[in-house]
Design a protein around this motif. Structure first.
Motif, PDB file in Angstrom:
ATOM      1  N   ALA A  95       0.866  -1.189   0.000  1.00  0.00           N
ATOM      2  CA  ALA A  95       0.000   0.000   0.000  1.00  0.00           C
ATOM      3  C   ALA A  95       0.897   1.231   0.000  1.00  0.00           C
ATOM      4  CB  ALA A  95      -0.914  -0.009   1.220  1.00  0.00           C
ATOM      5  N   GLU A  96       1.010   1.880  -1.141  1.00  0.00           N
ATOM      6  CA  GLU A  96       1.931   3.014  -1.297  1.00  0.00           C
ATOM      7  C   GLU A  96       1.395   3.935  -2.388  1.00  0.00           C
ATOM      8  OE1 GLU A  96       4.321   5.747  -1.312  1.00  0.00           O
ATOM      9  OE2 GLU A  96       5.226   4.209  -0.026  1.00  0.00           O
ATOM     10  N   ARG A 116       6.160   2.229  -5.267  1.00  0.00           N
ATOM     11  CA  ARG A 116       5.324   1.017  -5.279  1.00  0.00           C
ATOM     12  C   ARG A 116       5.819   0.019  -6.327  1.00  0.00           C
ATOM     13  NH1 ARG A 116       0.915   3.471  -6.257  1.00  0.00           N
ATOM     14  NH2 ARG A 116       0.492   2.829  -8.401  1.00  0.00           N
ATOM     15  N   GLY A 128      -4.869   3.286   1.075  1.00  0.00           N
ATOM     16  CA  GLY A 128      -5.268   2.344   2.112  1.00  0.00           C
ATOM     17  C   GLY A 128      -6.569   1.633   1.828  1.00  0.00           C
ATOM     18  N   ALA A 182      -6.059  -1.140  -0.670  1.00  0.00           N
ATOM     19  CA  ALA A 182      -5.375  -2.249  -0.001  1.00  0.00           C
ATOM     20  C   ALA A 182      -6.332  -3.040   0.874  1.00  0.00           C
ATOM     21  CB  ALA A 182      -4.218  -1.711   0.834  1.00  0.00           C
ATOM     22  N   LEU A 199       1.556  -7.241   4.980  1.00  0.00           N
ATOM     23  CA  LEU A 199       1.173  -5.926   4.456  1.00  0.00           C
ATOM     24  C   LEU A 199       2.369  -5.003   4.590  1.00  0.00           C
ATOM     25  CD1 LEU A 199      -0.782  -3.664   3.546  1.00  0.00           C
ATOM     26  CD2 LEU A 199      -1.411  -3.390   5.969  1.00  0.00           C
ATOM     27  N   THR A 232       3.089  -1.191   4.148  1.00  0.00           N
ATOM     28  CA  THR A 232       2.271  -0.003   3.964  1.00  0.00           C
ATOM     29  C   THR A 232       2.977   1.309   4.287  1.00  0.00           C
ATOM     30  OG1 THR A 232       0.168   1.061   4.573  1.00  0.00           O
ATOM     31  CG2 THR A 232       1.287  -0.174   6.301  1.00  0.00           C
ATOM     32  N   ASP A 233       2.668   2.317   3.480  1.00  0.00           N
ATOM     33  CA  ASP A 233       3.034   3.683   3.794  1.00  0.00           C
ATOM     34  C   ASP A 233       2.028   4.174   4.837  1.00  0.00           C
ATOM     35  OD1 ASP A 233       4.219   6.148   3.740  1.00  0.00           O
ATOM     36  OD2 ASP A 233       3.402   6.755   1.799  1.00  0.00           O
ATOM     37  N   GLY A 246      -2.387   4.802   6.307  1.00  0.00           N
ATOM     38  CA  GLY A 246      -1.896   3.541   6.828  1.00  0.00           C
ATOM     39  C   GLY A 246      -2.442   3.244   8.218  1.00  0.00           C
ATOM     40  N   LEU A 253      -5.963   2.077   7.836  1.00  0.00           N
ATOM     41  CA  LEU A 253      -5.927   0.718   7.295  1.00  0.00           C
ATOM     42  C   LEU A 253      -5.683  -0.296   8.406  1.00  0.00           C
ATOM     43  CD1 LEU A 253      -5.765  -1.418   5.074  1.00  0.00           C
ATOM     44  CD2 LEU A 253      -3.425  -0.653   4.603  1.00  0.00           C
ATOM     45  N   ALA A 276       2.146  -6.576   9.607  1.00  0.00           N
ATOM     46  CA  ALA A 276       2.315  -5.387   8.774  1.00  0.00           C
ATOM     47  C   ALA A 276       3.663  -4.743   9.053  1.00  0.00           C
ATOM     48  CB  ALA A 276       1.188  -4.388   9.042  1.00  0.00           C
TER      49      ALA A 276
END
Length: 441
Positions: free
Chosen positions: A7-8, A14, A34, A37, A54, A56-57, A65, A68, A81
């Protein structure tokens, strides 16, 4: 094949992550925010195929994030994550770790480090899952526990730095709670930094084990996770249910002057005991001072302190936080207890006045001002600011260490005199005639 969701919102990052991970044999799904994702993970979970990781940003459009992570928790979708973030966003990383993230990786992303870190996390998940099915215990990635170290069950993350993690833990036998500090895993920091971190870790243990004082976090034990006691140390300390002085100052601007002086006194008393042992802290700042709602103070984090017998004291590496460094240290590397007194002066200025002692937009500007310029005189900011108290701050912040307070006991004496205030008019008049304005410069 292990499945990773990225998730970026930055497409270049990404795509780069996707290429690196797919070349290493992972199945990768990518999302630009998010919400996207979350929908990918929901679809997989509905098929009993929850992704293995996961990545993630934190700052993304539509759904961050943090949101999320919150949604995954609400929907009881269990998956580890990792956070991908800029190193300057360390506070955000800590918040993410508290929400259940198991690790983080800084931008710019290095290929070798990424693959190692991802591999370590997935391997740990697989081992925990295997253990759960074999013994019926929960995975370390559920909210029930973060695992165990020695006899201590890890409950939650209290704080996270570039090389260390502090957990709230519980002795599984006595059920007493403590703070447990570890060095981050080898894959999380460069090897030479880890070796240095371990040395300083043991140094910190030696320092706090020598000191028993109500205003210093109490030492419980130094332990090792590995059998040869060489690479995985941890420190167990008392758990003090408070928060950093920095956070406290941002929320308690309306404290009475007497209450603020009570805080300063306790820091002074803690430093007096530290200095008597031939130790100086070298990183006195609001982040390393804990305080609770009763205004009880605890000094903590002796990770870079000086010990009389330590071989870590002779170094060309700049130690501490620039904003709180004494001018003689910035200029000549000169160290001693007077560095702590100067740092206390900066804290006192910020606590009493509610503003920074030095304002700067760049590190170079900050260092120049620290060495060459004095903070704004308190009475120029607040005309009614008590002159005797202004003089106390001025003496703590003297650029020339010979003109500074030479011991924290001297600060306590002057604070005593100030607090007796109107009842000692003779002293105040004498102080006024001797030090009224010229002493600030």
């Amino acid at each position: 094949m292990d499945h990773i969701v990225i998730a970026e919102d930055e497409e270049a990052i990404r795509k780069y992550l996707k290429i690196l991970l797919e070349r290493s044999g992972y199945q990768v799904s990518e999302a630009s925010d998010g919400l996207q994702a979350l929908n990918i993970i929901r679809d997989c979970a509905a098929k009993n195929e929850t992704p293995d990781l996961l990545l993630t940003d934190l700052n993304m459009p539509k759904m961050s994030g943090f949101e999320l992570l919150d949604n995954l928790q609400k929907e009881k979708i269990e998956m580890p994550a990792m956070v991908v973030t800029g190193s300057e966003e360390r506070k955000s990383v800590v918040d993410a770790l508290r929400k259940g993230c198991v690790d983080f990786i800084d931008k710019p992303i290095k290929k070798v480090e990424l693959i190692k870190r991802v591999g370590e996390v997935i391997k740990k998940v697989e081992n925990n899952e295997e253990n759960r099915f074999r013994t019926g215990r929960h995975s370390a990635f559920t909210n029930d526990s973060l695992g165990s170290i020695g006899v201590y069950k890890l409950l939650t993350i209290l704080g996270e730095g570039s090389i260390g993690t502090v957990y709230l833990c519980e002795d599984e036998k006595t059920k007493k709670r403590y703070a447990l500090k570890t060095v981050r895993e080898p894959v999380s920091i460069e090897k030479f930094k880890r070796i240095s971190a371990i040395k300083r870790f043991v140094n910190e243990s030696n320092a706090i084990s020598q000191i028993k004082h109500p205003n210093i976090v109490n030492f419980i034990e130094l332990g090792y996770q590995d059998e040869d006691k060489s690479s995985d140390p941890y420190i167990v300390m008392e758990y003090f249910n408070g928060y950093s002085l920095r956070k406290f100052m941002s929320k308690h601007e309306a404290l009475e002057l007497k209450q603020k002086i009570k805080i300063i006194r306790q820091i002074c008393e803690a430093l007096a005991v530290v200095h008597e042992k031939g130790i100086y802290h070298r990183d006195i700042k609001p982040d390393n001072i804990l305080i609770n709602d009763s205004l009880h103070v605890k000094v903590t984090d002796f990770g870079i302190c000086h010990l009389p017998s330590s071989d870590l004291t002779k170094t060309s590496e700049l130690m501490g936080s620039p904003k709180y460094m004494a001018p003689e240290y910035l200029q000549d590397g000169k160290q001693g207890k007077l560095m702590d007194i100067y740092a206390l002066g900066v804290i006192t200025y910020e606590l009493l006045l509610g503003v920074n002692a030095v304002e700067a937009s760049t590190l170079n500007e900050l260092l120049t001002k620290m060495v060459k310029r004095n903070p704004v005189e308190p009475r120029k900011l607040f005309p009614d600011f008590p002159v005797p108290l202004q003089n106390i701050i001025a003496k703590m912040l003297k650029k020339n260490p010979k003109k500074r307070y030479q011991d924290t006991s001297e600060i306590l004496i002057d604070l005593d005199r100030f607090e007796r205030g109107p009842n000692t008019s003779f002293f105040l008049e004498k102080l006024k005639s001797r030090l009224l304005y010229h002493d600030w410069d």
